[in-house]
Structure formats: structure tokens, C-alpha cells
Design a protein around this motif. Structure first.
Motif, PDB file in Angstrom:
ATOM      1  N   THR A 284       6.666 -14.443   6.454  1.00  0.00           N
ATOM      2  CA  THR A 284       7.902 -13.708   6.697  1.00  0.00           C
ATOM      3  C   THR A 284       8.251 -12.740   5.581  1.00  0.00           C
ATOM      4  O   THR A 284       9.083 -11.851   5.773  1.00  0.00           O
ATOM      5  CB  THR A 284       9.078 -14.684   6.876  1.00  0.00           C
ATOM      6  N   VAL A 285       7.662 -12.917   4.424  1.00  0.00           N
ATOM      7  CA  VAL A 285       7.996 -12.070   3.282  1.00  0.00           C
ATOM      8  C   VAL A 285       6.748 -11.845   2.434  1.00  0.00           C
ATOM      9  O   VAL A 285       5.896 -12.728   2.329  1.00  0.00           O
ATOM     10  CB  VAL A 285       9.124 -12.716   2.432  1.00  0.00           C
ATOM     11  N   ILE A 286       6.665 -10.663   1.871  1.00  0.00           N
ATOM     12  CA  ILE A 286       5.629 -10.373   0.874  1.00  0.00           C
ATOM     13  C   ILE A 286       6.321 -10.434  -0.477  1.00  0.00           C
ATOM     14  O   ILE A 286       7.081  -9.543  -0.835  1.00  0.00           O
ATOM     15  CB  ILE A 286       4.989  -9.002   1.106  1.00  0.00           C
ATOM     16  N   GLU A 287       6.086 -11.502  -1.195  1.00  0.00           N
ATOM     17  CA  GLU A 287       6.799 -11.761  -2.432  1.00  0.00           C
ATOM     18  C   GLU A 287       6.212 -10.953  -3.588  1.00  0.00           C
ATOM     19  O   GLU A 287       5.142 -10.337  -3.474  1.00  0.00           O
ATOM     20  CB  GLU A 287       6.753 -13.254  -2.761  1.00  0.00           C
ATOM     21  N   ALA A 288       6.933 -10.981  -4.706  1.00  0.00           N
ATOM     22  CA  ALA A 288       6.464 -10.298  -5.913  1.00  0.00           C
ATOM     23  C   ALA A 288       5.133 -10.896  -6.359  1.00  0.00           C
ATOM     24  O   ALA A 288       4.928 -12.112  -6.305  1.00  0.00           O
ATOM     25  CB  ALA A 288       7.494 -10.426  -7.025  1.00  0.00           C
ATOM     26  N   ASN A 289       4.219 -10.019  -6.757  1.00  0.00           N
ATOM     27  CA  ASN A 289       2.894 -10.421  -7.249  1.00  0.00           C
ATOM     28  C   ASN A 289       2.102 -11.206  -6.208  1.00  0.00           C
ATOM     29  O   ASN A 289       1.345 -12.110  -6.548  1.00  0.00           O
ATOM     30  CB  ASN A 289       3.018 -11.239  -8.535  1.00  0.00           C
ATOM     31  N   SER A 290       2.266 -10.867  -4.931  1.00  0.00           N
ATOM     32  CA  SER A 290       1.529 -11.563  -3.874  1.00  0.00           C
ATOM     33  C   SER A 290       0.029 -11.323  -3.967  1.00  0.00           C
ATOM     34  O   SER A 290      -0.760 -12.143  -3.492  1.00  0.00           O
ATOM     35  CB  SER A 290       2.037 -11.122  -2.500  1.00  0.00           C
ATOM     36  N   PHE A 291      -0.352 -10.218  -4.577  1.00  0.00           N
ATOM     37  CA  PHE A 291      -1.777  -9.874  -4.652  1.00  0.00           C
ATOM     38  C   PHE A 291      -2.230  -9.824  -6.108  1.00  0.00           C
ATOM     39  O   PHE A 291      -2.971  -8.942  -6.531  1.00  0.00           O
ATOM     40  CB  PHE A 291      -2.020  -8.549  -3.937  1.00  0.00           C
ATOM     41  N   LYS A 292      -1.749 -10.798  -6.855  1.00  0.00           N
ATOM     42  CA  LYS A 292      -2.061 -10.896  -8.273  1.00  0.00           C
ATOM     43  C   LYS A 292      -3.560 -11.065  -8.481  1.00  0.00           C
ATOM     44  O   LYS A 292      -4.217 -11.840  -7.787  1.00  0.00           O
ATOM     45  CB  LYS A 292      -1.316 -12.084  -8.873  1.00  0.00           C
ATOM     46  N   GLU A 309       9.566  -9.794   7.609  1.00  0.00           N
ATOM     47  CA  GLU A 309      10.895  -9.192   7.579  1.00  0.00           C
ATOM     48  C   GLU A 309      11.167  -8.382   6.319  1.00  0.00           C
ATOM     49  O   GLU A 309      11.935  -7.432   6.357  1.00  0.00           O
ATOM     50  CB  GLU A 309      11.967 -10.291   7.685  1.00  0.00           C
ATOM     51  N   ARG A 310      10.543  -8.761   5.192  1.00  0.00           N
ATOM     52  CA  ARG A 310      10.942  -8.154   3.923  1.00  0.00           C
ATOM     53  C   ARG A 310       9.761  -8.021   2.974  1.00  0.00           C
ATOM     54  O   ARG A 310       8.871  -8.871   2.958  1.00  0.00           O
ATOM     55  CB  ARG A 310      12.026  -9.015   3.261  1.00  0.00           C
ATOM     56  N   ILE A 311       9.792  -6.938   2.230  1.00  0.00           N
ATOM     57  CA  ILE A 311       8.814  -6.727   1.160  1.00  0.00           C
ATOM     58  C   ILE A 311       9.589  -6.637  -0.143  1.00  0.00           C
ATOM     59  O   ILE A 311      10.432  -5.760  -0.314  1.00  0.00           O
ATOM     60  CB  ILE A 311       7.992  -5.451   1.389  1.00  0.00           C
ATOM     61  N   GLU A 312       9.313  -7.554  -1.046  1.00  0.00           N
ATOM     62  CA  GLU A 312      10.074  -7.629  -2.281  1.00  0.00           C
ATOM     63  C   GLU A 312       9.576  -6.624  -3.315  1.00  0.00           C
ATOM     64  O   GLU A 312       8.434  -6.153  -3.255  1.00  0.00           O
ATOM     65  CB  GLU A 312       9.998  -9.044  -2.866  1.00  0.00           C
ATOM     66  N   LYS A 313      10.464  -6.341  -4.250  1.00  0.00           N
ATOM     67  CA  LYS A 313      10.104  -5.479  -5.369  1.00  0.00           C
ATOM     68  C   LYS A 313       8.985  -6.122  -6.184  1.00  0.00           C
ATOM     69  O   LYS A 313       8.944  -7.324  -6.351  1.00  0.00           O
ATOM     70  CB  LYS A 313      11.334  -5.239  -6.254  1.00  0.00           C
ATOM     71  N   ALA A 314       8.058  -5.298  -6.641  1.00  0.00           N
ATOM     72  CA  ALA A 314       6.909  -5.745  -7.446  1.00  0.00           C
ATOM     73  C   ALA A 314       5.907  -6.548  -6.622  1.00  0.00           C
ATOM     74  O   ALA A 314       5.098  -7.282  -7.182  1.00  0.00           O
ATOM     75  CB  ALA A 314       7.361  -6.556  -8.649  1.00  0.00           C
ATOM     76  N   ALA A 315       5.933  -6.406  -5.294  1.00  0.00           N
ATOM     77  CA  ALA A 315       4.949  -7.103  -4.455  1.00  0.00           C
ATOM     78  C   ALA A 315       3.536  -6.642  -4.767  1.00  0.00           C
ATOM     79  O   ALA A 315       2.579  -7.423  -4.673  1.00  0.00           O
ATOM     80  CB  ALA A 315       5.264  -6.871  -2.986  1.00  0.00           C
ATOM     81  N   PHE A 316       3.402  -5.379  -5.153  1.00  0.00           N
ATOM     82  CA  PHE A 316       2.071  -4.817  -5.437  1.00  0.00           C
ATOM     83  C   PHE A 316       1.962  -4.453  -6.917  1.00  0.00           C
ATOM     84  O   PHE A 316       1.350  -3.454  -7.284  1.00  0.00           O
ATOM     85  CB  PHE A 316       1.839  -3.587  -4.563  1.00  0.00           C
ATOM     86  N   ASN A 317       2.550  -5.296  -7.747  1.00  0.00           N
ATOM     87  CA  ASN A 317       2.708  -4.990  -9.163  1.00  0.00           C
ATOM     88  C   ASN A 317       1.383  -4.775  -9.885  1.00  0.00           C
ATOM     89  O   ASN A 317       1.297  -3.950 -10.802  1.00  0.00           O
ATOM     90  CB  ASN A 317       3.488  -6.123  -9.844  1.00  0.00           C
ATOM     91  N   SER A 340       9.750  -0.872  -4.570  1.00  0.00           N
ATOM     92  CA  SER A 340       8.621  -1.743  -4.226  1.00  0.00           C
ATOM     93  C   SER A 340       7.276  -1.057  -4.424  1.00  0.00           C
ATOM     94  O   SER A 340       6.281  -1.702  -4.760  1.00  0.00           O
ATOM     95  CB  SER A 340       8.744  -2.221  -2.776  1.00  0.00           C
ATOM     96  N   LEU A 341       7.242   0.250  -4.205  1.00  0.00           N
ATOM     97  CA  LEU A 341       5.976   0.976  -4.261  1.00  0.00           C
ATOM     98  C   LEU A 341       5.943   1.972  -5.412  1.00  0.00           C
ATOM     99  O   LEU A 341       5.007   2.764  -5.504  1.00  0.00           O
ATOM    100  CB  LEU A 341       5.742   1.716  -2.939  1.00  0.00           C
ATOM    101  N   VAL A 342       6.926   1.925  -6.286  1.00  0.00           N
ATOM    102  CA  VAL A 342       7.022   2.951  -7.324  1.00  0.00           C
ATOM    103  C   VAL A 342       5.934   2.801  -8.379  1.00  0.00           C
ATOM    104  O   VAL A 342       5.584   3.750  -9.065  1.00  0.00           O
ATOM    105  CB  VAL A 342       8.424   2.905  -7.976  1.00  0.00           C
ATOM    106  N   GLY A 343       5.378   1.618  -8.524  1.00  0.00           N
ATOM    107  CA  GLY A 343       4.350   1.401  -9.537  1.00  0.00           C
ATOM    108  C   GLY A 343       2.941   1.605  -9.041  1.00  0.00           C
ATOM    109  O   GLY A 343       2.000   1.021  -9.587  1.00  0.00           O
ATOM    110  N   LEU A 344       2.765   2.444  -8.006  1.00  0.00           N
ATOM    111  CA  LEU A 344       1.441   2.689  -7.428  1.00  0.00           C
ATOM    112  C   LEU A 344       1.080   4.158  -7.630  1.00  0.00           C
ATOM    113  O   LEU A 344       1.263   4.979  -6.732  1.00  0.00           O
ATOM    114  CB  LEU A 344       1.433   2.320  -5.943  1.00  0.00           C
ATOM    115  N   PRO A 345       0.562   4.515  -8.791  1.00  0.00           N
ATOM    116  CA  PRO A 345       0.326   5.932  -9.099  1.00  0.00           C
ATOM    117  C   PRO A 345      -0.755   6.577  -8.257  1.00  0.00           C
ATOM    118  O   PRO A 345      -0.818   7.806  -8.171  1.00  0.00           O
ATOM    119  CB  PRO A 345      -0.069   5.892 -10.586  1.00  0.00           C
TER     120      PRO A 345
END
Length: 649
Positions: A284-292, A309-317, A340-345
Motif C-alpha cells: 500500500t505504500v512505498i516507504e523511505a529507502n524501500s530500494f536501499k 496509495e502513497r509514496i513517501e519522501k526519500a523512497a528512492f533516496n 519524493s523525486l528531488v534527489g534523482l539527478p
């Protein structure tokens, strides 16, 4: 003559006839090209047997979507074939040694037929075969060594069959196999034992089975595996060691399973993973650091996650190399947290279509780097908060974005709207009003401060002046004079206050300041504080007429002070540093003390100040006052002054 001999004669005659006039005998509905040596017989040809009148030199034969039921001996006439496609026919079985003459055949496609069994004799003679496609048949099991005669085989497709059992030695001899399809079968467990013979395997498809879970070391022996497809495998659980040993895995498909959460810890071992497909699961949610740990991930596809339902901030940190992100057809996804996606240059392609997104923030990601954006089929509310997006749509070649609300903007393209349409005019007025109010408040505060400073300028000036004087007095005089000398050296002693000095010796007691007008006199023995800043030497009852002044002796204009002596050095310490100074011999300094006088006239009640006011003596800066004290007329200074409490002097 036997019937078999007659058949051979007839086939030989037909063969020579076909060689002589190949084009003339091309079956109806087929395309025969003697230049490219390609024959294609598609659905309209309606063949039920293999034609024997084709050019025997053909290299590519495609008989697809026909009604051929068996492979007969006529295939022996086409020994030059490189490619044979008999897919989508009605083949039930393949006789043994059917391909004994096809020594050059490299690709054999028998997919989507009705083949239910085969043995190691089925493919006898196919020594050059590299691709074997048996997809979509009725195979139920793979026996030992069934492919052992195919040493050069690189791709084997056994998907979409009914295979429920695989012998551990079924893949024996497939030393060159690189791609294996076992998907869409009836396997209830990963056939790990059979993988030990596939050391060269690079791509494995085992989805659409009924695994339910992946045990530890499920893919042991597949150290070179780069692609693993587990889509639709029915997975509920993945153990922590399931992917152990897959250090070279680049592409993983886990879509269409029943995972409740993203398997972060299990995926973290796949440090070289570049492509991950994870849609159609139940999280239901993509939590922070889900793809650590997935530092090399470049493409992530989460499509069709019906519960998301929700994608948390820093999910793709930690996924800084992410280039393509697909978040599509997630019908409940309405929240993508700000940043959520700002750290993906390196993000260049973003797909957000067919979700439940109503709005987006400009701080979501670095939009100027984005090359592709898909936002179609979202219930976007077109208000002033999307003005920035409207401007981006005009600047970049993004997909068309339609408004779902408010009602008067429904189905209109966001790109075509103006700021007034989005209700931004009133917002701009409100913002300007707020700015004006803030400016007025700041100006008023500054004006009030300036007026207060102007009104109390004298007090501020005096306070600042006192601060400067005190700082200068402490740093320049206090530290200079705070020394104690013996009686023999006739030097000043510093007691409790830096403003009062005593000459050693003599009886205690001196004049005291009386009560101020309207005040009460101090109690007997009490001290009256005398803040002072100058020193004057006063000797005897006629002290004011016989003064020794330090550093500021001014003669009266009438010249009435003939005995006025001056210490010319200008500094108390330098004036008295030598014990042999004649001006202060033992006779003159005994029973005397030094006190400082303040500029504000606090010494007016003393005799010296009164005499000065009567015009007899100039105001000194430093005076020496007799320790024995004095009591000029009309003054009530009779209380003693002790050396230990010099603040009272």
C-alpha cells in the motif's frame, strides 16, 4: 517389386521434377523466392502435410498457421535448411530421427502445437541447433537427458506447457544454454537441483507457476544469471537468502505476485541490479529507502499495484542513477510526498498516467532535467497551484494533460489555459496585499525605533560615555596603580576601591560627607559612599590654600595660591614611582590620603570645593587629602574614615 520400393521411386521422380521447376510447383497461398531461398506458407495456404515440391535448396521454410498434423519423411528433401518454423499447426508428436538430415538447421520452432511427449531421439541429428521453441504444447514432464544431443543449444523455450516435474538431469548436455523459459507451467517449487547443470545460463523465466515462496539459495549454481523473471509466480514470501549468489543479476521481474511489502532487505544484495519490475502486488505504500542498496538501478516499473496509495519522501533516496520511473495504473495512488523525486539527478522519463493524482508540487523533482512526462488519465484539479505545470507543458514536449475539475474546466487541456482560468488573479492580489502589510509593519517598527532613540538620545549618549570612561579607567589606571608598597617606600596603597588611595601611616579618620538636602544623616559609624575620579593633596587645616596637585593644577586667575605645588608628570604612578621625590617627603605625606573627585560636583560639600567656588583655587584633577581629616566651617564631616573601607572616603 515391393510397395516401399515404389514409394522411393515416386519420391525420387517428384524430387527431380521439383528441382527442375521449383517455382511452377509452389503451393497455393505460399510465397517462394529462389533468390533468397525463402518459402513462406501462411494461413491462407491451408496445408495439412509438408510440401515435397519445393526447391530442395531452400534455407528458410515457414509454414505457420496451417493444419499439419505430423512431420513425415518429406522433410528429408530439405537438407540445406537453416530456419524451420512449423508453429501454430496441429502436430501431436515428432517421430524419432525426423530431423536426421537437417545437419545445418539452427532454429526450430514447434511452438503452439499439441506435442505431448518427446525423447532424446526426437532431436537426433540437430547438431547445429541453437534455438528450440516448444512453447504452448502439452508437455508434462522433462526426462533425463532429453536435450543431451543439442550441445550448441543457446535458447530453450518450454513455457506455457503443463510441466510439473523436471528430472535433475533433464538439462544434461546443455553446456551452451544461455536462455531458458519455464514460465506458465505447473511447477510448485523452483527446480533448483536441475539448475546445477546450467552454469552458462544468463536468462531464466520461471514466472506464472505456483511457487508461493522462494527458499534460500533457490537459484544456486546460476552464478552468471543476468535476467530473472518471476512474474506471476504466486509469491507470498521471499526469504532473506533467496537471491544469494546472484551477484551479476541486472534485470529482475517480481510483478503480478502477492507481496504485501517491498522486499527491501532481500533486494539489497543485488547491488548490480539495473531494471526492476514490481507492479501488480499488494503493498500500500512505498516507504523511505524501500530500494536501499540498489545504487545501480536505472529503471523501475511499478504498474498496476491496485492497493498502492502513497509514496513517501526519500523512497528512492539511494537510487541516484534512476533514469526511468514508471508509476502507472495504480488506481489508489493519490499522494506523492513533496520532494519524493528531488534527489534523482539522472531522472529523464517519468510516467504517472492512470493514477488518482489530483495535484503535483513543483518541488517534487528537478523538472528542468526531465525529457518525458506522462500524466494522462489522472483526476487533476486545475487550480492556481498547477500554474507552474502549465508553464512547463508549454516549455517542454510533455504529453497532453486534461483537467478533471473544477466543472467549468473539465476535459480541457491544461496547456491551453491562462492564469486567469486557473484563478491566479485573486491569489496574486492577496499576495500583493500581504507583502504590502509586511512592508508597512517593518517601516512602522523602524520609525518607532528611530523616534525612541532620538527622544532618549541624551541618556544613550551619557550611558555610552560612562561605559567608555569606565572601560578606559579600568584598562589604563586601575591596572596601572593597583600595587601595594611598604611604609618605608612612602608609596600609595590601594584598598577596596580603585578610586581611593592612601599614603601609609597616620591616624585614622577624615572628613565625611553630610546628608543631602532633604535626606537623613547616616547612622553613627556608617559610611557615605563617595564616587570620585580625581586626586588632590590637601595638607593641614589650611589645605585648600596649600595644595599639591597631580596632573591638573591650574593657578587661579587672581594668583592667590603662591604655595601651590605641582607634580608635573601627569600620572599618579609615574609621579610617585620614586621614593626619593622631594615633593612627597615623609614629613608631607604622613597621615594623608588620596581620594578621587567626580566631575558631577559630588564633592561640593567638601571644603576644597567650596573654596574653589569662592574663587580661591582652580579645580584639580588629583588631590591629596590629609588622613587626619579636615572640617571646614559649616560642614558636618566628623565621622572617621577607616583605611579598610575606602569606599566611604
Amino acid at each position: 517389386m515391393s510397395s516401399s520400393t515404389l514409394n522411393i521411386i515416386m519420391i525420387t521422380i517428384l524430387f527431380f521434377l521439383a528441382s527442375a521447376n521449383a517455382l511452377a510447383n509452389c503451393p497455393n497461398g505460399c510465397s517462394c523466392d529462389d533468390d533468397t531461398l525463402v518459402v513462406q506458407c501462411e494461413e491462407n495456404s491451408r496445408l495439412d502435410v509438408l510440401p515435397i515440391t519445393l526447391n530442395p535448396s531452400i534455407q528458410r521454410l515457414v509454414i505457420r498457421n496451417n493444419k499439419i498434423k505430423m512431420i513425415d519423411s518429406s522433410i528429408q528433401f530439405y537438407g540445406e535448411l537453416y530456419f524451420l518454423d512449423l508453429s501454430y499447426n496441429h502436430l501431436v508428436s515428432v517421430p524419432m530421427r525426423s530431423f536426421d538430415s537437417q545437419k545445418k538447421l539452427q532454429e526450430l520452432h514447434l511452438n503452439h502445437n499439441k506435442i505431448s511427449s518427446m525423447s532424446n531421439w526426437t532431436f537426433q541429428g540437430l547438431n547445429s541447433l541453437t534455438v528450440l521453441n516448444l512453447r504452448g504444447n502439452f508437455l508434462e514432464e522433462l526426462n533425463k537427458g532429453v536435450f543431451s544431443v543439442l550441445p550448441l543449444l543457446e535458447e530453450l523455450n518450454l513455457g506455457q506447457n503443463r510441466i510439473s516435474r523436471i528430472d535433475p538431469a533433464a538439462f544434461n548436455g546443455l553446456v551452451s544454454l544461455r536462455v531458458l523459459y519455464l514460465d506458465d507451467n505447473q511447477l510448485n517449487a523452483v527446480p533448483t537441483p536441475s539448475f546445477s547443470l546450467l552454469g552458462s545460463l544468463a536468462e531464466l523465466h520461471v514466472g506464472l507457476n505456483a511457487f508461493s515462496s522462494l527458499p534460500d539459495d533457490a537459484f544456486a549454481g546460476l552464478n552468471r544469471l543476468a535476467v530473472l523473471d518471476l512474474g506471476g509466480a504466486g509469491l507470498l514470501n521471499i526469504t532473506d537468502g533467496a537471491f544469494k549468489g546472484l551477484m551479476g543479476l541486472r534485470n529482475l521481474v517480481l510483478s503480478d505476485n502477492r507481496l504485501k511489502t517491498i522486499p527491501t532487505s532481500q533486494l539489497s544484495e543485488l547491488t548490480r541490479l539495473e531494471d526492476l519490475t514490481l507492479g501488480q502486488n499488494d503493498f500500500t505504500v512505498i516507504e523511505a529507502n524501500s530500494f536501499k542498496g540498489l545504487v545501480n538501478l536505472r529503471r523501475l516499473d511499478i504498474t498496476g499495484a491496485s492497493q498502492l496509495e502513497r509514496i513517501e519522501k526519500a523512497a528512492f533516496n539511494e537510487n541516484l542513477n534512476l533514469d526511468t520511473l514508471i508509476l502507472a495504473s495504480n488506481k489508489k495512488l493519490d499522494t506523492i510526498e513533496e520532494g519524493s523525486l528531488v534527489g534523482l539527478p539522472n531522472l529523464r522519463h517519468l510516467v504517472l498516467k492512470e493514477n488518482a493524482i489530483t495535484t503535483l508540487t513543483e518541488s517534487l523533482l528537478a523538472w528542468h532535467e526531465l525529457k518525458k512526462l506522462e500524466l494522462t488519465d489522472n483526476p487533476l484539479h486545475c487550480g492556481c497551484q498547477l500554474l507552474w505545470l502549465q508553464e512547463k507543458l508549454l516549455q517542454k514536449n510533455f504529453s497532453q494533460v486534461q483537467c478533471a475539475s473544477p466543472e467549468h474546466l473539465k476535459d480541457r487541456l491544461l496547456r491551453s489555459l491562462e492564469s486567469d482560468d486557473l484563478g491566479c488573479a485573486s491569489n496574486e492580489v492577496q499576495q500583493q496585499l500581504v507583502i504590502c502589510i509586511v512592508v508597512v509593519v517593518i517601516v512602522a517598527a523602524l520609525t518607532t525605533l528611530i523616534l525612541l532613540l532620538y527622544h532618549y538620545r541624551r541618556r544613550v549618549h551619557e550611558a555610552f560615555k560612562d561605559y567608555k570612561w569606565n572601560k578606559r579607567a579600568i584598562s589604563r589606571k586601575e591596572h596601572e596603580y593597583q600595587k601595594t608598597f611598604s611604609d618605608e617606600d612612602y608609596m600609595l596603597e590601594l584598598y577596596a576601591s580603585p578610586s581611593v588611595f592612601f599614603l601609609p601611616g597616620g591616624a585614622q579618620g577624615s572628613g565625611r560627607r553630610g546628608p543631602r538636602p532633604g535626606g537623613t544623616a547616616p547612622a553613627p559609624g556608617a559610611a557615605a559612599t563617595l564616587p570620585v575620579n580625581g586626586f588632590t593633596y590637601i595638607n593641614g587645616p589650611d589645605a585648600c590654600r596649600h595644595t599639591h596637585t597631580l596632573n591638573n593644577a591650574h593657578h587661579h586667575k587672581n594668583g592667590l595660591l603662591p604655595h601651590h605645588n605641582t607634580l608635573n608628570n601627569g600620572s599618579l604612578r609615574s609621579s610617585l614611582s620614586d621614593k626619593k621625590v622631594n615633593t612627597f617627603n615623609k614629613r608631607n605625606v604622613d597621615n594623608n590620603r588620596y581620594c578621587r573627585k567626580q566631575d558631577n560636583g559630588y564633592l561640593k560639600n567638601y571644603g576644597c570645593e567650596q573654596v574653589r567656588n569662592n574663587g580661591f583655587v582652580a579645580e584639580p584633577e588629583y588631590s591629596v587629602i590629609s588622613e587626619g581629616g579636615y572640617a571646614p566651617p559649616d560642614d558636618d564631616f566628623g565621622r572617621p574614615c577607616s583605611r579598610e573601607n575606602t569606599f566611604s572616603c
